[in-house]
Scaffold this motif. Structure first.
Motif, PDB file in Angstrom:
ATOM      1  N   TRP A  95      -1.087   6.408   4.371  1.00 39.78           N
ATOM      2  CA  TRP A  95       0.112   7.064   3.805  1.00 39.78           C
ATOM      3  C   TRP A  95      -0.211   8.490   3.367  1.00 39.78           C
ATOM      4  N   ASN A  96      -0.333   9.363   4.322  1.00 40.61           N
ATOM      5  CA  ASN A  96      -0.669  10.760   3.989  1.00 40.61           C
ATOM      6  C   ASN A  96       0.590  11.633   3.976  1.00 40.61           C
ATOM      7  N   SER A 130       0.843  -1.208   0.000  1.00 41.49           N
ATOM      8  CA  SER A 130       0.000   0.000   0.000  1.00 41.49           C
ATOM      9  C   SER A 130       0.876   1.255   0.000  1.00 41.49           C
ATOM     10  N   ARG A 131       2.033   1.176   0.673  1.00 46.04           N
ATOM     11  CA  ARG A 131       2.977   2.310   0.674  1.00 46.04           C
ATOM     12  C   ARG A 131       3.462   2.570  -0.748  1.00 46.04           C
ATOM     13  N   ALA A 182       0.628   4.072  -2.787  1.00 43.33           N
ATOM     14  CA  ALA A 182       0.331   5.459  -2.393  1.00 43.33           C
ATOM     15  C   ALA A 182       1.427   6.422  -2.849  1.00 43.33           C
ATOM     16  N   TYR A 183       2.688   5.976  -2.784  1.00 42.72           N
ATOM     17  CA  TYR A 183       3.809   6.874  -3.079  1.00 42.72           C
ATOM     18  C   TYR A 183       4.192   6.897  -4.561  1.00 42.72           C
ATOM     19  N   TYR A 203      -4.099   2.007   2.712  1.00 41.22           N
ATOM     20  CA  TYR A 203      -3.863   3.055   1.700  1.00 41.22           C
ATOM     21  C   TYR A 203      -4.033   4.465   2.289  1.00 41.22           C
ATOM     22  N   LEU A 232      -5.572   1.460  -6.956  1.00 44.53           N
ATOM     23  CA  LEU A 232      -6.319   1.193  -5.722  1.00 44.53           C
ATOM     24  C   LEU A 232      -7.649   0.500  -6.045  1.00 44.53           C
TER      25      LEU A 232
END
Lengths: 279, 256
Positions: free
Chosen positions: B148-149, B81-82, B85-86, B145, B94
């Motif tokens: 990871w903000n 998920s990192r 997200a990145y 998900y 997603l």
């Protein structure tokens, strides 16, 4: 390099198996592979729209819509009438209790409660309401799917209520009610024109998700459903495990169609609600 | 008054299933139309504890599968998920994580079965775990998900700027804030695996006898006493999790 590896891992574990399985099922359904394959054909796809598949899809849709609909109405009724009672920790915690029971166990309990020889029937005999098993109405393995509905409602009603309670608090609907009331709105207007649209907007994606889940339910209809029509997952499994090998491509066709319907629905839902969905 | 009746009915409808399971698990010779006049016994439970019924073995297999699956799904899902997200920009990455998750597990099993047969995974514990990972891992990716903000990214960048390696970033920037979510994800994946029936039945071809498989088998054999016993054992871990923390049970991230 590490970045690519992570993405490769995601494709390998999440997407590739699904892609491969959809591909194989599709090829099987058009006669390109399989034990009795005799060349490419669309016959199995054509067969789908003449027989059990459509009936089963509509039956699954009816069960899913009815389960989600009844659970939603119940949850909304409890929310609007008994909301303050759920501020007590004990009662709020009680709502989590049904979420701890696996679907197969829920189905078993419903079977033991409402079947002809179940607890309710025995209770009716003991209290003299009925004379015997034959007078007890069919509540499980019945044509209307009452048993399946009961099991689904038991599973999803507390969840809907929990989400609605959270939405109510999160959207400060108590304050909206106070303001609207002081401006002269009656309780019907507040409930149906102010609060309900806000709640439904928050709950709608979840509702669709649950309708998809219920359409594909397996263990509950397996125990509580009748032999015809069957819910789609049960029908696919039955077609696949029958002695008639000719049914296998039909089962794969059904699986492909069902999978595509699920994928298209969830894609539409997530892309449409991209700003509202808290992902 | 009406409100109290409604709340009473709600309480009863939630508690009765637990009562039915326990009641039947200590019953025997429960013939129609007897309700309470049949004999009661603890022999079902003693056969569970001394291993005669085979349910203890099933509980161990279920526990082993669920613990392994939830551990792997949580760890892999966290880092995948990192990555998504990145390093990806399209939302479809997603959205695609939802695909294996929304298709009924048993239908997924039907479609996957060919490959499992070819690799020799059908009917094995490893095969069932692999199949369950195909559902739990996307679930973990979806769950993590949102974690990871920008703040987490800034924290990671800070540790990197101060000379920290990837391990340092995980240790000092990520883990302290992700601990709670990791635990929640672990237990929710555990429950998905623990509750799973259709996929386990189809990939395990009845050879991998988890507790859910045993419940159905006893129902099919018209043995409600052992089915109730297996059902009771099945609900013990989720109830314990609920007592510890209700976050482990309630999938709030589904509430959009």
């Amino acid at each position: 390099m590490a970045k690519k590896l992570i993405i490769v891992l995601f494709i390998l574990f999440c997407l590739l198996p699904l892609g491969l399985s959809l591909g194989y099922s599709f090829l099987y359904s058009i006669g390109a592979v399989g034990l009795l394959s005799s060349g490419l054909t669309l016959q199995h796809w054509g067969d789908l729209f003449r027989g059990e598949f459509l009936q089963s899809m509509f039956y699954s849709l009816w069960i899913a819509l009815a389960s989600a609909g009844v659970a939603l109405v119940l949850a909304l009724t409890f929310l609007f009438t008994l909301r303050r009672h759920f501020q007590s920790a004990g009662l709020y915690r009680l709502l989590f209790l049904p979420l701890t029971i696996p679907p197969i166990v829920v189905a078993f309990v419903i079977l033991q409660m409402y079947s002809g020889s179940g607890i309710v029937s025995r209770l009716a005999v003991q209290t003299g309401v009925i004379d015997g098993i034959r007078q007890f109405p069919a509540l499980v393995q019945d044509p209307y799917g009452i048993g399946i509905l009961l099991a689904h409602i038991f599973i999803v009603f507390p969840f809907f209520l929990l989400v609605l309670l959270n939405l109510y608090q999160h959207n400060k609907l108590d304050e909206i009610e106070r303001v609207a009331s002081s401006l002269g709105a009656d309780s019907g207007t507040i409930r149906f024109k102010l609060q309900l649209p806000i709640l439904m907007r928050g709950l709608f994606p979840l509702l669709i998700l649950y309708i998809i889940f219920f359409m594909g339910a397996y263990e509950i209809p397996l125990l509580l459903g009748q032999s015809s029509p069957q819910m789609i997952s049960v029908l696919i499994l039955e077609k696949l495990q029958r002695f008639n090998l000719g049914d296998i491509p039909v089962a794969y066709s059904m699986a492909v169609w069902y999978a595509f319907i699920c994928i298209i629905t969830i894609s539409y839902l997530l892309m449409t609600y991209r700003k509202k969905v808290a992902l | 008054m009406k409100k109290r009746v409604a709340l009473g009915l709600l309480f009863l409808s939630f508690v009765i299933p637990f009562g039915v399971l326990i009641y039947l698990s200590v019953s025997t010779e429960w013939y129609y139309p007897d309700l309470v006049s049949h004999p009661f016994t603890l022999s079902n439970w003693s056969s569970f504890f001394d291993g005669r019924s085979g349910l203890l073995e099933s509980a161990s297999i279920s526990l082993f599968i669920s613990l392994t699956v939830s551990t792997l799904a949580t760890l892999c899902g966290f880092f995948i998920s990192r990555g998504i997200a990145y390093y990806t920009t399209s939302r479809w990455w997603l959205v695609s994580a939802y695909f294996p998750y929304v298709i009924a597990p048993v239908v997924l099993a039907v479609m996957l079965n060919y490959y499992f047969l070819q690799i020799g995974l059908s009917g094995t514990v490893f095969g069932v775990m692999t199949a369950q990972l195909l559902i739990t891992m996307p679930y973990a990716v979806i769950l993590f998900y949102g974690y990871w903000n920008r703040n987490i990214r800034n924290l990671e960048n800070l540790v990197a700027t101060l000379g920290g390696s990837f391990t340092d970033r995980v240790k000092h920037a990520i883990l302290p804030s992700a601990k709670g979510l990791l635990v929640v994800c672990f237990f929710q994946c555990f429950l998905i695996s623990w509750f799973e029936y259709g996929l386990t039945q189809f990939i395990g071809i009845g050879k991998v006898e988890t507790l859910t498989i045993m419940v159905y088998r006893y129902v099919a054999e018209s043995n409600p006493y052992l089915a109730a016993l297996a059902g009771t054992v099945l609900i013990i871990p989720p109830v314990l999790l609920l007592l510890v923390n209700r976050k482990f049970i309630f999938r709030k991230e589904w509430s959009f």
